[in-house]
Design an enzyme around this catalytic site. Structure first.
Site, PDB file in Angstrom:
ATOM      1  N   GLY A  36      27.867  41.176  42.665  1.00  0.00           N
ATOM      2  CA  GLY A  36      28.313  39.903  42.094  1.00  0.00           C
ATOM      3  C   GLY A  36      28.893  39.013  43.182  1.00  0.00           C
ATOM      4  O   GLY A  36      28.573  37.821  43.283  1.00  0.00           O
ATOM      5  N   HIS A  37      29.714  39.605  44.047  1.00  0.00           N
ATOM      6  CA  HIS A  37      30.302  38.847  45.158  1.00  0.00           C
ATOM      7  C   HIS A  37      29.218  38.387  46.133  1.00  0.00           C
ATOM      8  O   HIS A  37      29.193  37.227  46.553  1.00  0.00           O
ATOM      9  CB  HIS A  37      31.313  39.707  45.937  1.00  0.00           C
ATOM     10  CG  HIS A  37      32.536  40.108  45.159  1.00  0.00           C
ATOM     11  ND1 HIS A  37      32.815  41.404  44.828  1.00  0.00           N
ATOM     12  CD2 HIS A  37      33.572  39.369  44.676  1.00  0.00           C
ATOM     13  CE1 HIS A  37      33.959  41.466  44.167  1.00  0.00           C
ATOM     14  NE2 HIS A  37      34.445  40.253  44.065  1.00  0.00           N
ATOM     15  N   GLN A 150      30.808  32.966  37.114  1.00  0.00           N
ATOM     16  CA  GLN A 150      31.032  32.689  35.689  1.00  0.00           C
ATOM     17  C   GLN A 150      31.766  33.844  35.001  1.00  0.00           C
ATOM     18  O   GLN A 150      32.398  33.668  33.960  1.00  0.00           O
ATOM     19  CB  GLN A 150      29.694  32.444  34.988  1.00  0.00           C
ATOM     20  CG  GLN A 150      29.876  31.870  33.583  1.00  0.00           C
ATOM     21  CD  GLN A 150      28.716  32.146  32.655  1.00  0.00           C
ATOM     22  OE1 GLN A 150      27.584  31.825  32.992  1.00  0.00           O
ATOM     23  NE2 GLN A 150      28.981  32.730  31.507  1.00  0.00           N
ATOM     24  N   GLN A 155      38.975  31.044  34.806  1.00  0.00           N
ATOM     25  CA  GLN A 155      39.444  30.812  36.189  1.00  0.00           C
ATOM     26  C   GLN A 155      38.659  29.657  36.826  1.00  0.00           C
ATOM     27  O   GLN A 155      39.223  28.839  37.558  1.00  0.00           O
ATOM     28  CB  GLN A 155      39.269  32.089  37.002  1.00  0.00           C
ATOM     29  CG  GLN A 155      39.579  31.925  38.476  1.00  0.00           C
ATOM     30  CD  GLN A 155      39.637  33.266  39.185  1.00  0.00           C
ATOM     31  OE1 GLN A 155      40.643  33.937  39.134  1.00  0.00           O
ATOM     32  NE2 GLN A 155      38.558  33.651  39.836  1.00  0.00           N
ATOM     33  N   MET A 186      29.471  43.406  36.511  1.00  0.00           N
ATOM     34  CA  MET A 186      30.013  44.003  37.740  1.00  0.00           C
ATOM     35  C   MET A 186      31.435  43.507  37.944  1.00  0.00           C
ATOM     36  O   MET A 186      31.729  42.328  37.735  1.00  0.00           O
ATOM     37  CB  MET A 186      29.154  43.611  38.934  1.00  0.00           C
ATOM     38  CG  MET A 186      27.795  44.238  38.858  1.00  0.00           C
ATOM     39  SD  MET A 186      26.825  43.857  40.307  1.00  0.00           S
ATOM     40  CE  MET A 186      25.292  44.620  39.828  1.00  0.00           C
ATOM     41  N   SER A 187      32.295  44.423  38.350  1.00  0.00           N
ATOM     42  CA  SER A 187      33.702  44.077  38.571  1.00  0.00           C
ATOM     43  C   SER A 187      34.303  45.098  39.524  1.00  0.00           C
ATOM     44  O   SER A 187      33.967  46.286  39.458  1.00  0.00           O
ATOM     45  CB  SER A 187      34.446  44.128  37.231  1.00  0.00           C
ATOM     46  OG  SER A 187      35.835  44.158  37.448  1.00  0.00           O
TER      47      SER A 187
END
Ligand code: AMP
Length: 280
Positions: A36-37, A150, A155, A186-187
């Site tokens: 994701g990053h 997203q 945020q 994803m996190s």
């Protein structure tokens, strides 16, 4: 990739690059990087910018000290992932580099309604801490473009408001949420889940998908309750499952069939708090 630890050093280097006509794309993160990053780095690279990633676990945005203490750090792996993604610059500051005067007398940002709902309500002070760090980072990294995910929808809205309030010249780009093939968003916090808990965590995606697939104009309270029950029955402690307007995060219980909507959820699996959202 060039690594900077000092604010003055990276600022000088980037100002020189800007003077030489380069655009700067910025991806602020708290590390424990995943695809994701790196998708945000890809977006910045695609725009032809010098891509700057920061890794800083910002103490000012943690309303829960245990969450801060347990936040995963995988710096060697992160550097490797950034190299592979073709990131140009990594900013890896210490707390004193970001907050040389501490945070005791930090300014407050007038975020209005945004700070009273959803994450704002359940994590008091969180968005003030987010604004503080992003504002500071943007004084150090003179970014033309800021790439955000997203996955953290509210945020993104807060940072848009910050840019407006402080009249910053940075353009915000919101990139899609990357998910595992199972659907799980994803996190970094997923790293703290056991294999079994990861299976359970999928229920967040399922509960948002349930809302997406079953929403109809009219009363929404029953639909929302079913989505909450789905998580509660799967062993979650639910903070919220809500349907809000996508434009201003107005929580609604009745849909006119026209307004663009967002489903949002936040829930704990053990002591790991997960969030996700889905445009309906
Ligand atoms: P974090 O390290 O969690 O503070 O996230 C840094 C940036 O990456 C934020 O803009 C996030 O919204 C974004 N991000 C986190 N997870 C994802 C994801 N699964 N897909 C896309 N962007 C993400």
């Amino acid at each position: 990739m060039i690594l900077f630890k000092k604010a003055a050093d990276i600022n000088n280097w980037l100002l020189k690059s800007k003077a030489a006509g380069k655009k700067i794309g910025f991806i602020p993160t708290m590390g424990a990087l995943h695809r994701g990053h790196t998708s945000l780095i890809d977006a910045s690279k695609h725009a032809g910018s010098i891509s700057v990633c920061s890794i800083f676990v910002n103490p000012a945005q943690f309303n829960d000290a245990k969450d801060f203490d347990n936040y995963p750090t995988t710096i060697e792996k992160d550097i490797d992932a950034l190299e592979k993604a073709g990131c140009d610059v990594l900013f890896l500051p210490s707390v004193s580099e970001i907050y040389p005067a501490g945070t005791g007398n930090a300014k407050t940002y007038d975020l209005g309604y945004l700070e009273t709902v959803l994450e704002g309500k359940y994590r008091p002070g969180h968005f003030q801490g987010v604004c503080l760090v992003v504002h500071r980072l943007l004084t150090i990294v003179p970014a033309d473009d800021l790439y955000l995910g997203q996955k953290d929808y509210q945020q993104c809205m807060v940072i848009k408001k910050l840019v407006e309030l402080e009249k910053l010249i940075t353009t915000i780009h919101i990139c899609p949420t990357l998910r595992e093939t199972s659907g799980l968003a994803m996190s970094s916090r997923n790293m703290r889940l056991t294999a079994e808990a990861r299976e359970q965590a999928l229920k967040i995606f399922e509960s948002l998908s349930y809302l997406k697939n079953n929403i109809k104009p009219g009363d929404l309270t029953g639909l929302k309750q079913t989505a909450v029950n789905l998580l509660t029955n799967a062993g979650f402690k639910v903070d919220y499952v809500e349907i809000a307007t996508a434009g201003d995060l107005d929580i609604i219980n009745h849909w006119d069939g026209n307004r663009k909507l967002l489903a949002v959820a936040a829930a704990f699996l053990g002591d790991v708090r997960l969030i996700d959202n889905m445009l309906l």
